[in-house]
Design a protein around this motif. Structure first.
Motif, PDB file in Angstrom:
ATOM      1  N   LEU A   1      -4.242   6.581  -0.999  1.00 27.83           N
ATOM      2  CA  LEU A   1      -4.872   5.419  -0.067  1.00 27.83           C
ATOM      3  C   LEU A   1      -3.293   4.485   0.577  1.00 27.83           C
ATOM      4  O   LEU A   1      -3.151   4.155  -0.006  1.00 27.83           O
ATOM      5  N   VAL A   2      -2.869   4.687   1.573  1.00 31.35           N
ATOM      6  CA  VAL A   2      -2.121   3.195   1.354  1.00 31.35           C
ATOM      7  C   VAL A   2      -2.150   2.319   2.502  1.00 31.35           C
ATOM      8  O   VAL A   2      -3.028   2.222   3.849  1.00 31.35           O
ATOM      9  N   GLU A   3      -2.295   1.117   1.653  1.00 34.17           N
ATOM     10  CA  GLU A   3      -2.839   0.058   2.204  1.00 34.17           C
ATOM     11  C   GLU A   3      -1.725  -0.533   3.022  1.00 34.17           C
ATOM     12  O   GLU A   3      -0.764  -1.461   2.517  1.00 34.17           O
ATOM     13  N   SER A   4      -1.945  -1.653   4.188  1.00 28.67           N
ATOM     14  CA  SER A   4      -1.176  -2.639   4.663  1.00 28.67           C
ATOM     15  C   SER A   4      -2.049  -3.934   5.258  1.00 28.67           C
ATOM     16  O   SER A   4      -3.355  -3.510   5.704  1.00 28.67           O
ATOM     17  N   GLY A   5      -1.296  -3.941   5.785  1.00 33.12           N
ATOM     18  CA  GLY A   5      -1.535  -5.798   6.540  1.00 33.12           C
ATOM     19  C   GLY A   5      -1.941  -7.107   6.010  1.00 33.12           C
ATOM     20  O   GLY A   5      -2.516  -8.234   6.069  1.00 33.12           O
ATOM     21  N   GLY A   6      -1.902  -6.989   3.934  1.00 33.21           N
ATOM     22  CA  GLY A   6      -1.885  -8.370   3.592  1.00 33.21           C
ATOM     23  C   GLY A   6      -0.827  -9.804   3.868  1.00 33.21           C
ATOM     24  O   GLY A   6       0.050  -9.472   4.533  1.00 33.21           O
TER      25      GLY A   6
ATOM     26  N   MET B   1     -15.761   4.842   3.174  1.00 33.65           N
ATOM     27  CA  MET B   1     -14.833   4.239   3.230  1.00 33.65           C
ATOM     28  C   MET B   1     -14.953   2.525   2.798  1.00 33.65           C
ATOM     29  O   MET B   1     -15.259   2.158   3.966  1.00 33.65           O
ATOM     30  N   GLY B   2     -13.963   2.059   2.745  1.00 31.79           N
ATOM     31  CA  GLY B   2     -14.256   0.588   2.627  1.00 31.79           C
ATOM     32  C   GLY B   2     -13.121  -0.377   1.621  1.00 31.79           C
ATOM     33  O   GLY B   2     -12.310   0.312   1.581  1.00 31.79           O
ATOM     34  N   TRP B   3     -14.048  -1.074   1.530  1.00 34.15           N
ATOM     35  CA  TRP B   3     -12.842  -2.622   1.229  1.00 34.15           C
ATOM     36  C   TRP B   3     -13.087  -3.223  -0.396  1.00 34.15           C
ATOM     37  O   TRP B   3     -14.789  -3.947   0.051  1.00 34.15           O
TER      38      TRP B   3
ATOM     39  N   TYR C   1      -7.009  -7.117  -2.435  1.00 34.47           N
ATOM     40  CA  TYR C   1      -8.141  -6.288  -1.675  1.00 34.47           C
ATOM     41  C   TYR C   1      -7.901  -4.966  -1.892  1.00 34.47           C
ATOM     42  O   TYR C   1      -6.578  -4.617  -1.613  1.00 34.47           O
ATOM     43  N   TYR C   2      -8.334  -4.301  -2.030  1.00 34.87           N
ATOM     44  CA  TYR C   2      -8.446  -2.712  -2.714  1.00 34.87           C
ATOM     45  C   TYR C   2      -9.176  -1.945  -1.218  1.00 34.87           C
ATOM     46  O   TYR C   2     -10.442  -1.879  -1.373  1.00 34.87           O
ATOM     47  N   CYS C   3      -8.639  -0.710  -0.767  1.00 33.80           N
ATOM     48  CA  CYS C   3      -9.121   0.404  -0.399  1.00 33.80           C
ATOM     49  C   CYS C   3      -9.689   1.652  -1.155  1.00 33.80           C
ATOM     50  O   CYS C   3      -9.285   1.501  -2.224  1.00 33.80           O
ATOM     51  N   ASN C   4     -10.943   2.131  -0.892  1.00 34.84           N
ATOM     52  CA  ASN C   4     -11.759   2.342  -1.403  1.00 34.84           C
ATOM     53  C   ASN C   4     -11.970   3.826  -0.324  1.00 34.84           C
ATOM     54  O   ASN C   4     -12.780   3.602   0.461  1.00 34.84           O
TER      55      ASN C   4
ATOM     56  N   TRP D   1      -8.404   4.923  -5.149  1.00 30.87           N
ATOM     57  CA  TRP D   1      -8.484   3.450  -4.439  1.00 30.87           C
ATOM     58  C   TRP D   1      -7.221   3.790  -4.480  1.00 30.87           C
ATOM     59  O   TRP D   1      -5.853   4.207  -4.405  1.00 30.87           O
ATOM     60  N   GLY D   2      -6.504   2.642  -3.821  1.00 29.79           N
ATOM     61  CA  GLY D   2      -5.124   1.803  -3.060  1.00 29.79           C
ATOM     62  C   GLY D   2      -5.422   1.339  -3.986  1.00 29.79           C
ATOM     63  O   GLY D   2      -5.689   0.787  -5.455  1.00 29.79           O
ATOM     64  N   GLN D   3      -3.604   0.613  -3.396  1.00 34.15           N
ATOM     65  CA  GLN D   3      -3.121   0.210  -4.872  1.00 34.15           C
ATOM     66  C   GLN D   3      -3.591  -1.265  -4.583  1.00 34.15           C
ATOM     67  O   GLN D   3      -2.746  -2.406  -5.724  1.00 34.15           O
ATOM     68  N   GLY D   4      -3.962  -2.244  -3.626  1.00 36.83           N
ATOM     69  CA  GLY D   4      -4.278  -3.086  -3.690  1.00 36.83           C
ATOM     70  C   GLY D   4      -2.602  -3.745  -2.314  1.00 36.83           C
ATOM     71  O   GLY D   4      -2.136  -3.811  -2.638  1.00 36.83           O
ATOM     72  N   THR D   5      -4.088  -5.333  -2.064  1.00 38.74           N
ATOM     73  CA  THR D   5      -2.763  -5.711  -0.458  1.00 38.74           C
ATOM     74  C   THR D   5      -3.121  -7.344  -0.711  1.00 38.74           C
ATOM     75  O   THR D   5      -4.397  -7.288  -0.900  1.00 38.74           O
TER      76      THR D   5
END
Length: 121
Positions: A4-9, A34-36, A93-96, A111-115
């Motif tokens: 899960l690749v997060e961006s935008g923080g 899918m959620g946060w 914030y973590y994506c799940n 889980w994503g790595q967190g932003t």
């Protein structure tokens, strides 16, 4: 496997807006929810918003009316639009995602790595 690749923080002033993006990549057969989630310093991780494959959505009471979650199933991507941000929204914030891969007969949580989102003047 699934990533899960997060961006935008980032850093935003109170009342401002941000959009978080999370793309699920890998050998994905299907995705259910899918959620946060978010975790502030010294606090437990908590659900922010989740969207199920059928379209059902759940928000934490603290973000209702300010945050919007939406999903692009063709891109295996979920977004979180955050408006009217408050200092108490500051957290990682973590994506799940609940995914099933081509090699698996069942769904697993990823889980994503967190932003980091920081709301401060």
């Amino acid at each position: 496997q699934v990533q899960l690749v997060e961006s935008g923080g980032g850093l935003v002033q109170p009342g401002g807006s941000l959009r978080l993006t999370c793309a699920a990549v890998g050998s994905i057969f299907s995705i259910n929810a899918m959620g946060w989630y978010r975790q502030a310093p010294g606090k437990q991780r908590e659900l922010v918003a989740v969207i199920i494959s059928g379209g059902s959505i759940k928000y934490a009471d603290s973000v209702k009316g300010r945050f919007t979650i939406f999903r692009d199933n063709a891109k295996n991507t979920v977004y979180l639009r955050m408006n009217s941000l408050k200092p108490e929204d500051t957290a990682v914030y973590y994506c799940n995602a609940d995914c099933r891969t081509y090699s698996s007969g069942s769904y697993s949580q990823y889980w994503g790595q967190g932003t980091q989102v920081t709301v401060s003047s």
